[in-house]
Design an enzyme around this catalytic site. Sequence first.
Site, PDB file in Angstrom:
ATOM      1  N   TYR A 146      -2.997  -1.349  10.313  1.00  0.00           N
ATOM      2  CA  TYR A 146      -2.994  -1.571   8.868  1.00  0.00           C
ATOM      3  C   TYR A 146      -1.702  -1.054   8.243  1.00  0.00           C
ATOM      4  CZ  TYR A 146      -4.157  -1.180   3.932  1.00  0.00           C
ATOM      5  OH  TYR A 146      -4.134  -1.280   2.567  1.00  0.00           O
ATOM      6  N   SER A 149       0.854  -1.198   0.000  1.00  0.00           N
ATOM      7  CA  SER A 149       0.000   0.000   0.000  1.00  0.00           C
ATOM      8  C   SER A 149       0.884   1.240   0.000  1.00  0.00           C
ATOM      9  CB  SER A 149      -0.884  -0.004   1.249  1.00  0.00           C
ATOM     10  OG  SER A 149      -1.533   1.241   1.432  1.00  0.00           O
TER      11      SER A 149
END
Length: 276
Positions: free
Chosen positions: A169, A156
């Site tokens: 996350y 990400s």
Amino acid sequence: MEEVKFGQDINKQKHKKMNQTVLITGASTGIGLEMAKQLAAKKFNLILVARSAEKLQEIQKHLQDQEGVTVKIFAKDLSNSANAISLYNDVKRENSKVDMLINNAGVGLYGNFTETSLDAELDMIELNISSLVALTKLFAQDMLILKSGKIMNVASLLAFLPFPYYSVYSATKAFVLAFSETLAAELEGTGVTVTTLCPGPIDTPFNTDSMLTTNAYKANKPMPASVVAESGVDLLLDGKGKKLVGFNNWFISNLPRFTPDFIMMKIKKNLASQRK
């Protein structure tokens, strides 16, 4: 004679491609589904993994009917890493050879760390990290025997730019990036490659209402899943290293190189906050 030979080479390449199989986790929605569609259109056979057997069956029928490729499906919840190991064993039991692996399955969670669900975060760590590591190790070992294979892990933008309110996350995706880059170096010259796709916001069901109302989503609009998937497929088949999708995300990922840490964290906290 040269024209005939060229045609023969093309036919050999097509035949080889049609006999190659790509395993994709998180394949029922978002970029996993879009990559499955694009790879099927290129005549790769597929092994698709997700939690919903019903969704997988629909996708299987559609891709087999439309593209004429073989699609196998496994309904597995990879938030328990034991299911990743059982997935590998099931694939081996069916004598399916995995030429390429896309570790795409992942989940996020937005909110104050002290207020979010511990169970949800532990499941996230299992899915985003433990299952990814297990599948990478098991299939990489098989690929090394054949001296051929490709693995792409999906990280990400937040692997480069950890955000407040996405604490766990962000940490899982930083792990994925570090793990993938170091493994790629270990496997250099073996015939097995490891790449990392690093998308920013994507227009998928991954986004919750609370995420969509942050300043970050206003400043950096989610990209279509099909566009991100196209970059992913290109990286898997022909790329090296890591790839940030889109100039805007590349630029944002480099901001910490020129901005003092304390200022950068204030900027990130503001972006991750709800719009007023």
